[in-house]
Design a protein around this motif. Structure first.
Motif, mmCIF file in Angstrom:
data_model
loop_
_atom_site.group_PDB
_atom_site.id
_atom_site.type_symbol
_atom_site.label_atom_id
_atom_site.label_comp_id
_atom_site.label_asym_id
_atom_site.label_seq_id
_atom_site.Cartn_x
_atom_site.Cartn_y
_atom_site.Cartn_z
ATOM 1 N N THR A 32 0.836 -1.194 0.000
ATOM 2 C CA THR A 32 0.000 0.000 0.000
ATOM 3 C C THR A 32 0.873 1.246 0.000
ATOM 4 O O THR A 32 0.648 2.185 -0.772
ATOM 5 C CB THR A 32 -0.931 -0.006 1.225
ATOM 6 O OG1 THR A 32 -1.751 -1.174 1.184
ATOM 7 C CG2 THR A 32 -1.804 1.222 1.267
ATOM 8 N N ARG A 33 1.888 1.254 0.835
ATOM 9 C CA ARG A 33 2.784 2.410 0.928
ATOM 10 C C ARG A 33 3.565 2.608 -0.369
ATOM 11 O O ARG A 33 3.747 3.750 -0.828
ATOM 12 C CB ARG A 33 3.747 2.233 2.110
ATOM 13 C CG ARG A 33 4.630 3.418 2.365
ATOM 14 C CD ARG A 33 3.835 4.623 2.781
ATOM 15 N NE ARG A 33 4.730 5.726 3.069
ATOM 16 C CZ ARG A 33 4.473 6.986 2.801
ATOM 17 N NH1 ARG A 33 3.308 7.335 2.287
ATOM 18 N NH2 ARG A 33 5.339 7.921 3.082
ATOM 19 N N VAL A 34 4.022 1.533 -0.970
ATOM 20 C CA VAL A 34 4.742 1.629 -2.238
ATOM 21 C C VAL A 34 3.835 2.241 -3.299
ATOM 22 O O VAL A 34 4.266 3.101 -4.080
ATOM 23 C CB VAL A 34 5.275 0.247 -2.684
ATOM 24 C CG1 VAL A 34 5.706 0.256 -4.138
ATOM 25 C CG2 VAL A 34 6.431 -0.194 -1.806
ATOM 26 N N GLY A 35 2.581 1.834 -3.330
ATOM 27 C CA GLY A 35 1.634 2.416 -4.281
ATOM 28 C C GLY A 35 1.456 3.905 -4.065
ATOM 29 O O GLY A 35 1.419 4.680 -5.030
ATOM 30 N N GLU A 36 1.348 4.311 -2.801
ATOM 31 C CA GLU A 36 1.221 5.730 -2.488
ATOM 32 C C GLU A 36 2.466 6.499 -2.933
ATOM 33 O O GLU A 36 2.367 7.593 -3.495
ATOM 34 C CB GLU A 36 1.000 5.925 -0.992
ATOM 35 C CG GLU A 36 -0.326 5.414 -0.490
ATOM 36 C CD GLU A 36 -0.410 5.378 1.036
ATOM 37 O OE1 GLU A 36 0.628 5.610 1.712
ATOM 38 O OE2 GLU A 36 -1.504 5.107 1.553
ATOM 39 N N LEU A 37 3.632 5.935 -2.680
ATOM 40 C CA LEU A 37 4.882 6.603 -3.053
ATOM 41 C C LEU A 37 5.045 6.675 -4.566
ATOM 42 O O LEU A 37 5.557 7.676 -5.086
ATOM 43 C CB LEU A 37 6.075 5.887 -2.416
ATOM 44 C CG LEU A 37 6.183 6.037 -0.895
ATOM 45 C CD1 LEU A 37 7.273 5.110 -0.346
ATOM 46 C CD2 LEU A 37 6.442 7.471 -0.499
ATOM 47 N N GLU A 38 4.607 5.646 -5.279
ATOM 48 C CA GLU A 38 4.663 5.691 -6.738
ATOM 49 C C GLU A 38 3.773 6.803 -7.280
ATOM 50 O O GLU A 38 4.157 7.539 -8.195
ATOM 51 C CB GLU A 38 4.245 4.345 -7.330
ATOM 52 C CG GLU A 38 5.289 3.266 -7.186
ATOM 53 C CD GLU A 38 4.807 1.912 -7.680
ATOM 54 O OE1 GLU A 38 3.579 1.688 -7.798
ATOM 55 O OE2 GLU A 38 5.668 1.064 -7.943
ATOM 56 N N THR A 39 2.579 6.942 -6.709
ATOM 57 C CA THR A 39 1.671 8.005 -7.132
ATOM 58 C C THR A 39 2.289 9.372 -6.855
ATOM 59 O O THR A 39 2.267 10.272 -7.705
ATOM 60 C CB THR A 39 0.324 7.884 -6.403
ATOM 61 O OG1 THR A 39 -0.253 6.612 -6.715
ATOM 62 C CG2 THR A 39 -0.634 8.984 -6.798
ATOM 63 N N PHE A 40 2.859 9.534 -5.673
ATOM 64 C CA PHE A 40 3.493 10.792 -5.298
ATOM 65 C C PHE A 40 4.660 11.112 -6.241
ATOM 66 O O PHE A 40 4.817 12.248 -6.703
ATOM 67 C CB PHE A 40 3.971 10.713 -3.849
ATOM 68 C CG PHE A 40 4.581 11.979 -3.337
ATOM 69 C CD1 PHE A 40 3.805 13.097 -3.125
ATOM 70 C CD2 PHE A 40 5.937 12.045 -3.053
ATOM 71 C CE1 PHE A 40 4.367 14.276 -2.646
ATOM 72 C CE2 PHE A 40 6.505 13.211 -2.578
ATOM 73 C CZ PHE A 40 5.717 14.326 -2.376
ATOM 74 N N CYS A 41 5.453 10.098 -6.549
ATOM 75 C CA CYS A 41 6.597 10.284 -7.455
ATOM 76 C C CYS A 41 6.118 10.694 -8.840
ATOM 77 O O CYS A 41 6.716 11.574 -9.474
ATOM 78 C CB CYS A 41 7.371 8.977 -7.543
ATOM 79 S SG CYS A 41 9.103 9.155 -7.236
ATOM 80 N N ARG A 42 5.072 10.064 -9.312
ATOM 81 C CA ARG A 42 4.525 10.397 -10.630
ATOM 82 C C ARG A 42 4.046 11.843 -10.652
ATOM 83 O O ARG A 42 4.290 12.582 -11.610
ATOM 84 C CB ARG A 42 3.370 9.445 -10.955
ATOM 85 C CG ARG A 42 2.961 9.441 -12.398
ATOM 86 C CD ARG A 42 1.903 8.376 -12.706
ATOM 87 N NE ARG A 42 2.253 7.043 -12.248
ATOM 88 C CZ ARG A 42 1.660 6.405 -11.223
ATOM 89 N NH1 ARG A 42 0.667 6.960 -10.575
ATOM 90 N NH2 ARG A 42 2.039 5.201 -10.879
ATOM 91 N N GLN A 43 3.369 12.274 -9.586
ATOM 92 C CA GLN A 43 2.887 13.653 -9.510
ATOM 93 C C GLN A 43 4.047 14.634 -9.489
ATOM 94 O O GLN A 43 4.000 15.687 -10.144
ATOM 95 C CB GLN A 43 2.010 13.842 -8.270
ATOM 96 C CG GLN A 43 0.693 13.117 -8.342
ATOM 97 C CD GLN A 43 -0.051 13.125 -7.020
ATOM 98 O OE1 GLN A 43 0.509 13.434 -5.964
ATOM 99 N NE2 GLN A 43 -1.329 12.763 -7.068
ATOM 100 N N LEU A 44 5.097 14.322 -8.731
ATOM 101 C CA LEU A 44 6.269 15.200 -8.695
ATOM 102 C C LEU A 44 6.936 15.285 -10.063
ATOM 103 O O LEU A 44 7.355 16.360 -10.496
ATOM 104 C CB LEU A 44 7.279 14.698 -7.659
ATOM 105 C CG LEU A 44 6.948 14.973 -6.204
ATOM 106 C CD1 LEU A 44 7.998 14.317 -5.303
ATOM 107 C CD2 LEU A 44 6.870 16.451 -5.927
ATOM 108 N N THR A 45 7.031 14.141 -10.740
ATOM 109 C CA THR A 45 7.634 14.124 -12.076
ATOM 110 C C THR A 45 6.831 14.989 -13.036
ATOM 111 O O THR A 45 7.399 15.788 -13.799
ATOM 112 C CB THR A 45 7.718 12.683 -12.603
ATOM 113 O OG1 THR A 45 8.498 11.908 -11.684
ATOM 114 C CG2 THR A 45 8.355 12.623 -13.974
#
Length: 67
Positions: A32-45
């Motif tokens: 779950t946390r990895v999914g959240e971090l991937e979403t956050f990373c995508r938004q930052l990118t």
């Protein structure tokens, strides 16, 4: 098989089942946390790309308060 040996095996099985349940819960929380971090990373990118292109995707709130 003696009662003592059977009891020992049952105890070991109970500990292993508890450990497996704990590991499954931990893995689920991590996924779950990895999914959240991937979403956050995508938004930052996306934001960084927009800033590089000269388009700020965040709304302009006007001038700072000291103006």
């Amino acid at each position: 098989m003696s009662d003592a040996r059977l009891t020992d095996l049952e105890i070991r099985l109970a500990w292993q089942e508890d450990l497996l349940r704990t590991l499954e819960e931990t893995l689920h929380a991590q996924q779950t946390r990895v999914g959240e971090l991937e979403t956050f990373c995508r938004q930052l990118t996306e934001r960084l790309r927009a800033l590089q292109d000269g388009h700020d995707p965040t709304p302009d709130d006007g001038p700072p308060p000291h103006y």
